[in-house]
Design an enzyme around this catalytic site. Structure first.
Site, PDB file in Angstrom:
ATOM      1  N   ARG A  40     -33.787-122.827  48.187  1.00 46.22           N
ATOM      2  CA  ARG A  40     -33.231-122.169  49.388  1.00 46.22           C
ATOM      3  C   ARG A  40     -33.747-120.748  49.563  1.00 46.22           C
ATOM      4  O   ARG A  40     -33.663-120.183  50.655  1.00 46.22           O
ATOM      5  CB  ARG A  40     -31.703-122.174  49.339  1.00 46.22           C
ATOM      6  N   ASP A  44     -28.152-133.869  56.849  1.00 39.89           N
ATOM      7  CA  ASP A  44     -26.900-133.315  57.365  1.00 39.89           C
ATOM      8  C   ASP A  44     -26.406-134.183  58.507  1.00 39.89           C
ATOM      9  O   ASP A  44     -27.216-134.784  59.222  1.00 39.89           O
ATOM     10  CB  ASP A  44     -27.123-131.877  57.856  1.00 39.89           C
ATOM     11  N   ARG A  50     -22.263-134.609  47.996  1.00 43.89           N
ATOM     12  CA  ARG A  50     -22.958-133.320  47.902  1.00 43.89           C
ATOM     13  C   ARG A  50     -23.528-133.105  46.501  1.00 43.89           C
ATOM     14  O   ARG A  50     -23.507-131.985  45.988  1.00 43.89           O
ATOM     15  CB  ARG A  50     -22.036-132.143  48.276  1.00 43.89           C
ATOM     16  N   ARG A 106     -25.774-126.612  46.564  1.00 43.24           N
ATOM     17  CA  ARG A 106     -25.786-125.216  46.119  1.00 43.24           C
ATOM     18  C   ARG A 106     -25.259-124.970  44.709  1.00 43.24           C
ATOM     19  O   ARG A 106     -25.472-123.899  44.153  1.00 43.24           O
ATOM     20  CB  ARG A 106     -24.973-124.363  47.106  1.00 43.24           C
ATOM     21  N   TYR A 160     -17.653-131.062  66.071  1.00 39.58           N
ATOM     22  CA  TYR A 160     -18.561-129.934  65.838  1.00 39.58           C
ATOM     23  C   TYR A 160     -19.254-129.501  67.128  1.00 39.58           C
ATOM     24  O   TYR A 160     -19.421-128.305  67.396  1.00 39.58           O
ATOM     25  CB  TYR A 160     -19.633-130.318  64.813  1.00 39.58           C
TER      26      TYR A 160
END
Length: 351
Positions: free
Chosen positions: A38, A74, A25, A29, A152
């Site tokens: 974003r 992703d 990652r 963010r 998921y």
């Protein structure tokens, strides 16, 4: 043929001048420049727009002396490509408005064969990133492991127990295998497409390994992980695309390491719960290890980070080793801590 890139050389067990380092990652963010992007586009729009995916993939590479770029995408793009809706909700993460609820729902999924075409935007993002990097460092492609993605698709969101998904393994074993095989077939095609686009190393994220018992892992995870690695390597070789190293990351799966050491994966990534010396003992001498600083160690001060990095490198050694965190970056982390981490790896591994 030998590579000039530290990451590829280390993955193959060749000598390196210093330990290569990248961060799971690393585009995300915690970077103010990513947060700015974003505000203009939602998460999956960035994933699906090659120019934007390339731009955010490059953000950490432009900040830090990293040894690899991992394409911004992703693991849930495969369920999307199979026809499921996935939303990225602020503060909650990925959500499936209509998760799989019974084996009959599998009939709603599209064919694995169409995934490559549907996900061509990822290949385009890789091509653009490879072009932008001009062979400075390699690009890593990736996929979510079948069990992790299946969980998921059934849970519909993140879960602390994965009990709904795990209930399928006990109540619907045949349907579970059918779904896992479809995800495996899609993953193989998708990974090969990433190599064709220019990815030089592939990583498979078995992020939900920790929820499986050793028996469930050997039944519902390991056979599909083996298939992915063996089939991708075979196809890549047949297409004369070179020898592409492959990494498996079984988060929380210390009990999986011995079995994974017997597979064709070149690199086994370990989380922060595993002692480096034990990981070496379990996977054997012919695998490269990756990891495993506790991500929360990046909350420490400079001296604290450096001390832990020095200890980590001493534990893993400087050969057959790729430095990384034991999982991904957290949104509130200071980018300066990543700079300290990366510099410390290079410093302590080149002495």
């Amino acid at each position: 043929m030998s590579s000039k890139h530290r990451l590829i050389r280390a993955a193959r067990g060749e000598k390196v001048d210093k330990v290569p380092v990248w961060v799971m990652r690393q585009a995300g963010r915690y970077l103010p420049e990513f947060r700015e992007e974003r505000t203009k586009a939602d998460f999956f729009t960035i994933c699906q727009t090659p120019e934007l995916a390339c731009k955010v993939t490059m953000q950490p590479v432009e900040r830090f002396p990293l040894d690899a770029a991992i394409i911004f995408s992703d693991i849930l793009v495969i369920p999307q490509a199979l026809g499921m809706e996935v939303l990225m909700k602020p503060g909650e993460g990925p959500v499936f408005p209509e998760p799989l609820r019974s084996p009959s729902d599998l009939d709603k999924l599209g064919p694995a064969e169409t995934v490559t075409e549907t996900l061509s935007y990822v290949a385009d993002a890789i091509k653009l990133t490879v072009q932008t990097l001009a062979d400075r460092i390699p690009v890593i492609g990736f996929v979510g492991a079948p069990w992790t993605v299946m969980a998921y698709m059934i849970e519909g969101r993140g879960s602390k127990t994965q009990s709904i998904a795990k209930s399928w393994l006990y109540r619907h074993p045949e349907a579970s295998h059918r779904l896992l095989q479809k995800l495996t077939d899609a993953s193989v095609l998708y990974l090969v497409a990433q190599v064709q686009a220019g990815a030089q190393l592939l990583q498979v994220f078995e992020s939900h390994a920790e929820y499986l018992s050793p028996e469930l892992f050997k039944t519902f995870s390991l056979p599909y992980l083996v298939q992915i690695c063996d089939r991708v390597k075979k196809i890549v070789k047949e297409k004369s695309l070179g020898d592409i190293p492959m990494t498996i990351f079984p988060k929380g799966g210390h009990f999986t390491l011995s079995a994974l050491g017997q597979t064709a994966y070149d690199v086994i990534s370990v989380d922060w719960t595993v002692e480096p010396e034990l990981a070496r003992q379990l996977v054997g001498p012919n695998k490269t290890l990756q990891g495993n600083l506790d991500p929360c160690a990046l909350y420490a001060d400079k001296a604290g980070i450096e001390e832990r990095v020095e200890k980590m490198i001493a534990g893993f050694g400087r050969t057959r080793y790729i430095a990384n965190l034991g999982h991904g970056m957290y949104p509130d982390m200071d980018p300066e801590s990543v700079a300290i981490f990366v510099d410390a790896v290079h410093k302590f591994s080149s002495q």
